[in-house]
Design an enzyme around this catalytic site. Sequence first.
Site, mmCIF file in Angstrom:
data_model
loop_
_atom_site.group_PDB
_atom_site.id
_atom_site.type_symbol
_atom_site.label_atom_id
_atom_site.label_comp_id
_atom_site.label_asym_id
_atom_site.label_seq_id
_atom_site.Cartn_x
_atom_site.Cartn_y
_atom_site.Cartn_z
ATOM 1 N N VAL A 98 0.869 -1.125 0.077
ATOM 2 C CA VAL A 98 0.103 -0.205 -0.033
ATOM 3 C C VAL A 98 0.877 1.251 0.082
ATOM 4 O O VAL A 98 0.582 2.343 -0.695
ATOM 5 C CB VAL A 98 -0.971 0.125 1.274
ATOM 6 N N ALA A 99 1.895 1.177 0.767
ATOM 7 C CA ALA A 99 2.887 2.392 0.910
ATOM 8 C C ALA A 99 3.585 2.690 -0.508
ATOM 9 O O ALA A 99 3.700 3.917 -0.916
ATOM 10 C CB ALA A 99 3.971 2.119 2.188
ATOM 11 N N GLU A 103 -1.426 4.816 -5.272
ATOM 12 C CA GLU A 103 -2.800 4.812 -5.717
ATOM 13 C C GLU A 103 -3.573 6.090 -6.310
ATOM 14 O O GLU A 103 -4.389 5.938 -7.054
ATOM 15 C CB GLU A 103 -3.566 4.303 -4.208
ATOM 16 N N ASP A 145 -3.292 20.358 -44.471
ATOM 17 C CA ASP A 145 -4.023 20.805 -45.943
ATOM 18 C C ASP A 145 -3.802 22.168 -45.826
ATOM 19 O O ASP A 145 -3.535 22.937 -44.973
ATOM 20 C CB ASP A 145 -5.462 20.305 -45.802
ATOM 21 N N ASP A 462 -10.418 17.573 -43.681
ATOM 22 C CA ASP A 462 -11.842 17.930 -43.424
ATOM 23 C C ASP A 462 -12.758 17.108 -44.386
ATOM 24 O O ASP A 462 -13.991 17.042 -43.887
ATOM 25 C CB ASP A 462 -12.032 19.567 -43.858
ATOM 26 N N ASN A 528 6.538 7.714 -2.309
ATOM 27 C CA ASN A 528 5.767 6.440 -2.204
ATOM 28 C C ASN A 528 7.027 5.493 -1.863
ATOM 29 O O ASN A 528 6.790 4.390 -0.836
ATOM 30 C CB ASN A 528 5.116 5.898 -3.509
ATOM 31 N N THR A 561 -2.560 13.568 0.405
ATOM 32 C CA THR A 561 -1.324 14.350 0.201
ATOM 33 C C THR A 561 -0.798 14.398 -1.237
ATOM 34 O O THR A 561 -0.690 15.334 -1.790
ATOM 35 C CB THR A 561 -0.198 14.149 1.454
#
Length: 896
Positions: A98-99, A103, A145, A462, A528, A561
């Site tokens: 998780v750390a 996420e 073009d 176009d 992280n 954070t």
Amino acid sequence: LGDRKCLAFSATMVMQGQGKGVVIGTGDLAEIGKISTMVGQTDSMKTNLMVQLEIFGRWISFFVLVIGSITFIIAYDAVGVGEEDLGTAFKSAVSIAVAIIPEGLPAVVTISLALAMQLLAKNNAIIRQLPAVETLGSVSVICSDKTGTLTKNEMTVQAIQTSEGQVDIEGVGYEPVGRLTKGGNGLSGAQTKGLLDMFEGCILCNDSGLRKGEKQWEPTGYPTEVSMLTMGMKMGITNLREYQEQKPRIAAVPFASEHKFMFCVHSHGSQTFAHVKGAPDRILPRCKDQVINDNLANTGTFNQKYWEDEASRLSAKGLRVLAVARAPYSKGQCSDNMTADVLFKAPEPFLTMIGLVAILDPPRPEAIEGVRVAKGAGIVVKMITGDHPQTACAIAKMLGIINEHETDPRVYTGPQLDEMNDDALDCIVLDCNVYARASPENKIRIVKALQRRGQISSMTGDGVNDAPALKAANIGVAMGITGTDVSKEAAKMVLADDNFATIVTAVREGRRVWDNLVKILMYNMPVNFAQGLSVFFSYVVPLDAKPPLTAIQVLYVNMVTSVTMGMMLAMEPAEDTIMTRPPRKSTKRLFGKQVMWHCIFVSAIIVVAVIGCFQWSLVTHPDYDPKYEASGRRAGPAERSTRIDAARGEAFNMLVFAEMAYALNCRFLKETSITTKLFTQNKWCWVSIFIATTLQIFLTYTPEVNSFFYNGPIEGIAWARILGFSVVVFLLVEFEKAIGPKYLMPLIRPVFRAISSVMPSFLRAKRTESEMQNIHFIATSAASTGMSHPHRPHGHTAHDHSRRASNRHHCLSPIPAHAMSPRSAAMEPADSKCISQKPKPYTPVIGLARLESLGSLDFGSNAPPALEIGLPVREPETWANREEAGAEHRGPEERA
């Protein structure tokens, strides 16, 4: 395709006339059917961001699996054996995962792209696919073009030529604003009035209209005629309808492409005059005299050579030239059934030559600036148009796409491209910036050739016929005003204002988005890693107590954070040098060596700060008992006490404030963050820091809330340590930023390169299709650069090619003989292996469909007539699986 005058194409409109025809193609054999087939067979390109995030996901998953497994083993050994303890060890491993896993990163990336999309929409660039925002930043070639994108699609009279010289007319488009000048000096009112009297036929002999709308001038009818109405208003006409009603029309011969002129008879009070405008080659032979001294009352001897030379001079500039003449005409000669014979079958010349009108669809002023900015940013602009080469060259010189002093620029036409196979096109596609008389097939082949050469291309279009090229390009750009629904559906971006300059603005925004994504990743990954490694080292290194961070604290930092700081970085404005550096490489990694190095360097600093504050708080707390803590046990389950909660509170706040300090470092990747711009740019930076700080105070000092987050109130001395360590983190990263590129990275790159070489294959970037084709091109074109080839031991050398090029005026880039179609190779001299710049003759024949398929058959002596009259027969693709061929390349004999 535009030269096939004898064909009527399905799904097009009949503007005038009538006739009968033979159906030669229906369904997929019709041109509209071929376009539908090409759209269905064309695959969209995968954006670099999607590829890089996929690779990044593999790396982070691999790293988390390794660290989590080690943590599980250590934690299980620390707490003992048992089913319950096994679960605790598993929870510890999950907390590490998780750390480390960011996420909040997907949310930040998505919001960053969405904000860029919103900003681009305000600048008239509508993004239809979110990842395309980032791809804009890596565009190296813009294929555009001409009509409506680089030009205004509003024909404008640029100059008028009289017997006394040229008069220039200022202004662009249909808005009647602009002076008449001669030699740079403005004309007087009397001179302007005299020219209006001379060229009144341009307004009278005219079936179109022009009126002022709410926002702009709105034309009705043919653009060429509307441009003449604008010219008349610049000369002093205030009301076009009243001016025309003063000299009413009696009879007329409408303009038709067969006779190329318009003939009108008007009443001028008691007199009647015929006014004629049309192609000079049709008008000049019918003139008997000419106006002199810019005075309609004065006429002189007709000088046909003078007018022919002036018409040629203006045409050489890419201007459309019309001749204007008049003559007294009897009402008795007028009838409702007048035809072109009134001019062609006149017994003798009877017209008085007034002058020439030079018309051009002028470049947009903002497009000229856009091309200049694009060239400064290392982006090549290529014009692909259906117009004639002369007109295309003239506009390209005005825009700066080709050098205005270049006397013999490289221009290829659609028929020339049809005669080349893919290898031949690969040889010339980077050297030529103007393609004229181009068909939809030519556009998609140019796009794919650029991709094979490793370019990231943007294509504008176009029409329905542009849809295949728009889909094949890395960034397909459709026109919002004139574009069809099919082209918009195939494109990734739509220009709401049909303006080329908007593409350059979008490229700038794309580069800013990429820079900010790198900043976000540069920020997220080290913090992280620091979170995860802080917990990890609490198990590896014998500490006095428990893990410094809990899972709920780590999850909060990731989701609140990190997202708050990441959003701040997503708002960073573009750096000053963003449009002066070359486009980034298509293989540029989002998770590159610099990010990897910061994951080690910055995370180590933050880990030391977090664990240091945690231990410092433990040993300075009043409840500290050295005898109890002397056991030296490794960290185990997250036990609760006032002392541990206070220590975790300090570690928790240390992590958050260290992240804030590091976020300030990440705002400037190349420059130092110790600058006034740190405070003056991006107000969201300080808003984010204020929000994060307020939340930290709330989580630290609010009862029950701090208990839920496993932390407790901290003292003033703890805040001093936190702020001190945060300043240290900021200064150390700034020091590394100053010396790293020059002294550290040369030492670090070989290490990362060696690690990358032994990584499992699933962690490496897979080659994209364009890269594989690029490798194929380099290998198959070995002979053209003098390299040896297994099937061509006597290949030409680069010296031979340069010698032959010097012997031929129109010789372009060397092209191997096997890269040319059989017909093209046969038409070339034996001592030349290059494509001539002069177009080959092209004879359209009705009744034969898809003649290029005949190239795959061997008729021998029974070849059909189509092969004998100059129709381009494309070489069949005898090498179906080019990518699978690897390094084994076929020689010319095998290809034949």
